[in-house]
Design a protein around this motif. Structure first.
Motif, PDB file in Angstrom:
ATOM      1  N   CYS A  58       0.841  -1.193   0.000  1.00 21.68           N
ATOM      2  CA  CYS A  58       0.000   0.000   0.000  1.00 21.68           C
ATOM      3  C   CYS A  58       0.879   1.247   0.000  1.00 21.68           C
ATOM      4  CB  CYS A  58      -0.956  -0.004   1.193  1.00 21.68           C
ATOM      5  SG  CYS A  58      -0.179   0.212   2.803  1.00 21.68           S
ATOM      6  N   THR A  59       0.278   2.380  -0.269  1.00 23.42           N
ATOM      7  CA  THR A  59       1.027   3.633  -0.311  1.00 23.42           C
ATOM      8  C   THR A  59       1.580   3.975   1.068  1.00 23.42           C
ATOM      9  OG1 THR A  59      -0.924   4.981   0.194  1.00 23.42           O
ATOM     10  CG2 THR A  59      -0.479   4.523  -2.133  1.00 23.42           C
ATOM     11  N   GLY A  60       2.653   4.755   1.084  1.00 21.43           N
ATOM     12  CA  GLY A  60       3.245   5.171   2.349  1.00 21.43           C
ATOM     13  C   GLY A  60       2.276   5.940   3.209  1.00 21.43           C
ATOM     14  N   GLN A  61       1.442   6.777   2.576  1.00 19.67           N
ATOM     15  CA  GLN A  61       0.496   7.582   3.354  1.00 19.67           C
ATOM     16  C   GLN A  61      -0.611   6.736   3.975  1.00 19.67           C
ATOM     17  OE1 GLN A  61       1.638   8.300   0.251  1.00 19.67           O
ATOM     18  NE2 GLN A  61       0.013   8.945  -1.137  1.00 19.67           N
ATOM     19  N   MET A  62      -1.028   5.656   3.304  1.00 16.64           N
ATOM     20  CA  MET A  62      -1.994   4.738   3.913  1.00 16.64           C
ATOM     21  C   MET A  62      -1.349   4.013   5.083  1.00 16.64           C
ATOM     22  SD  MET A  62      -4.944   3.242   4.216  1.00 16.64           S
ATOM     23  CE  MET A  62      -5.932   3.547   2.740  1.00 16.64           C
ATOM     24  N   LYS A  63      -0.145   3.544   4.886  1.00 13.80           N
ATOM     25  CA  LYS A  63       0.570   2.861   5.969  1.00 13.80           C
ATOM     26  C   LYS A  63       0.766   3.798   7.157  1.00 13.80           C
ATOM     27  CE  LYS A  63       3.150  -0.494   7.756  1.00 13.80           C
ATOM     28  NZ  LYS A  63       3.754   0.120   8.934  1.00 13.80           N
ATOM     29  N   ALA A  64       1.089   5.062   6.888  1.00 13.60           N
ATOM     30  CA  ALA A  64       1.302   6.035   7.968  1.00 13.60           C
ATOM     31  C   ALA A  64       0.031   6.227   8.787  1.00 13.60           C
ATOM     32  CB  ALA A  64       1.772   7.366   7.397  1.00 13.60           C
ATOM     33  N   LEU A  65      -1.134   6.259   8.118  1.00 10.34           N
ATOM     34  CA  LEU A  65      -2.395   6.388   8.845  1.00 10.34           C
ATOM     35  C   LEU A  65      -2.638   5.153   9.701  1.00 10.34           C
ATOM     36  CD1 LEU A  65      -5.094   7.961   9.337  1.00 10.34           C
ATOM     37  CD2 LEU A  65      -6.066   6.480   7.560  1.00 10.34           C
ATOM     38  N   LEU A  66      -2.485   3.972   9.116  1.00 14.36           N
ATOM     39  CA  LEU A  66      -2.726   2.735   9.842  1.00 14.36           C
ATOM     40  C   LEU A  66      -1.779   2.593  11.028  1.00 14.36           C
ATOM     41  CD1 LEU A  66      -3.334   0.270   6.857  1.00 14.36           C
ATOM     42  CD2 LEU A  66      -5.047   1.450   8.254  1.00 14.36           C
ATOM     43  N   ASP A  67      -0.544   3.066  10.879  1.00 12.01           N
ATOM     44  CA  ASP A  67       0.417   3.030  11.986  1.00 12.01           C
ATOM     45  C   ASP A  67      -0.109   3.776  13.204  1.00 12.01           C
ATOM     46  OD1 ASP A  67       2.243   1.602  10.499  1.00 12.01           O
ATOM     47  OD2 ASP A  67       3.510   3.326  10.008  1.00 12.01           O
ATOM     48  N   HIS A  68      -0.842   4.837  12.962  1.00  7.50           N
ATOM     49  CA  HIS A  68      -1.356   5.656  14.068  1.00  7.50           C
ATOM     50  C   HIS A  68      -2.477   4.967  14.847  1.00  7.50           C
ATOM     51  CE1 HIS A  68       0.931   8.975  12.278  1.00  7.50           C
ATOM     52  NE2 HIS A  68       0.721   9.631  13.403  1.00  7.50           N
ATOM     53  N   TYR A  69      -2.973   3.856  14.328  1.00  6.79           N
ATOM     54  CA  TYR A  69      -4.037   3.136  15.034  1.00  6.79           C
ATOM     55  C   TYR A  69      -3.561   1.821  15.641  1.00  6.79           C
ATOM     56  CZ  TYR A  69      -7.451   6.454  13.219  1.00  6.79           C
ATOM     57  OH  TYR A  69      -8.163   7.598  12.948  1.00  6.79           O
ATOM     58  N   GLY A  70      -2.256   1.686  15.844  1.00 12.64           N
ATOM     59  CA  GLY A  70      -1.737   0.480  16.480  1.00 12.64           C
ATOM     60  C   GLY A  70      -2.315   0.266  17.869  1.00 12.64           C
ATOM     61  N   TRP A  71      -2.582   1.347  18.566  1.00  9.83           N
ATOM     62  CA  TRP A  71      -3.155   1.252  19.914  1.00  9.83           C
ATOM     63  C   TRP A  71      -4.573   0.702  19.922  1.00  9.83           C
ATOM     64  CZ3 TRP A  71      -7.482   4.301  21.117  1.00  9.83           C
ATOM     65  CH2 TRP A  71      -7.807   5.281  20.161  1.00  9.83           C
ATOM     66  N   ARG A  72      -5.208   0.702  18.748  1.00 11.84           N
ATOM     67  CA  ARG A  72      -6.577   0.185  18.644  1.00 11.84           C
ATOM     68  C   ARG A  72      -6.618  -1.298  18.269  1.00 11.84           C
ATOM     69  NH1 ARG A  72     -11.669   3.510  16.436  1.00 11.84           N
ATOM     70  NH2 ARG A  72     -11.839   4.973  18.171  1.00 11.84           N
ATOM     71  N   TRP A  73      -5.477  -1.910  18.102  1.00 13.79           N
ATOM     72  CA  TRP A  73      -5.463  -3.334  17.783  1.00 13.79           C
ATOM     73  C   TRP A  73      -5.958  -4.131  18.992  1.00 13.79           C
ATOM     74  CZ3 TRP A  73      -1.442  -5.903  14.158  1.00 13.79           C
ATOM     75  CH2 TRP A  73      -1.460  -5.259  12.914  1.00 13.79           C
TER      76      TRP A  73
END
Length: 231
Positions: free
Chosen positions: A89-104
């Motif tokens: 996926c694009t870097g910007q999509m990955k960057a957004l998903l990274d910010h939700y690691g706490w929601r896993w």
């Protein structure tokens, strides 16, 4: 039905158009929200771990992220779209998903996620569609979303106008099939055994977990006992 499209680029190419087609098969246009990356969120996770140990509101990018989080929580269906960039996926999509690691589920999953459905959309001129969809589907699973559908295609073109009618017809049929399943399950989304099993493991771990913020959250929700977010 409320649908949110999160686009992995600002560019409205083949991937965006397929995501939009998918959304419009589910609900009227006025019920469709859109987020474009990096236009609406352009920050990289800095690895401070504040979201894990102190709370999501302690993230340096919380103010920018909060409006997107609200849209995610309000949606019945989340559509994540990304063209293939070097097999992912694009870097910007990955960057957004990274910010939700706490929601896993390993940390502090949001209860609302367990009643939602998701679609991951990816296109490429050639290869890499499968691995790109997996990038996004992984987050959907670990967020707790019970049902995630995949709509990916090698379109053999670099823009939507150049995609052959035969390929567009095939995409349309696949979107119809997914839409039928989503409508059927709306309001009563079945939680698969894989999600239940993983959640059970996490509930056992959080009884004596290492991170106080996670432990307190799970105990407050009653999830270290018999209570579950899908009940």
């Amino acid at each position: 039905m409320r649908v949110l499209i999160i686009s992995g680029t600002n560019h409205k190419g083949s991937t965006y158009n397929i995501g939009r087609i998918m959304a419009e098969k589910l609900t009227p246009a006025e019920n469709i929200g859109e987020v474009f990356l990096p236009q609406d969120f352009d920050e990289f996770c800095c690895g401070c771990t504040n979201c894990f140990t102190k709370g999501a509101e302690k993230c340096p990018h919380y103010a920018k992220l909060a409006p997107i989080t609200e849209l995610i929580d309000a949606a019945d269906v989340i559509i994540l779209t990304s063209p293939v960039y070097v097999y992912h996926c694009t870097g910007q999509m990955k960057a957004l998903l990274d910010h939700y690691g706490w929601r896993w589920m390993a940390h502090r999953p949001e209860e609302k996620m367990f009643s939602k459905q998701a679609v991951v959309v990816a296109t490429a001129a050639g290869a890499g569609v499968k691995s790109t969809m997996k990038d996004m589907a992984d987050s959907c699973f670990f967020w707790g979303i019970p049902q995630t559908y995949k709509l990916g295609r090698a379109v053999a073109a670099v823009d939507w106008k150049s995609v052959k009618p035969k390929i567009k017809d095939s995409i349309n049929k696949k979107a119809d099939s997914i839409a039928k399943k989503i409508r059927k399950r709306h309001g009563k989304v079945p939680v698969p055994l894989k999600t239940k099993g993983f959640f059970k493991i996490m509930s056992l771990i959080q009884r004596n977990g290492w991170n106080k913020a996670d432990v307190d959250y799970w105990k407050e929700k009653g999830w270290t006992g018999s209570k579950r977010p899908w009940k």
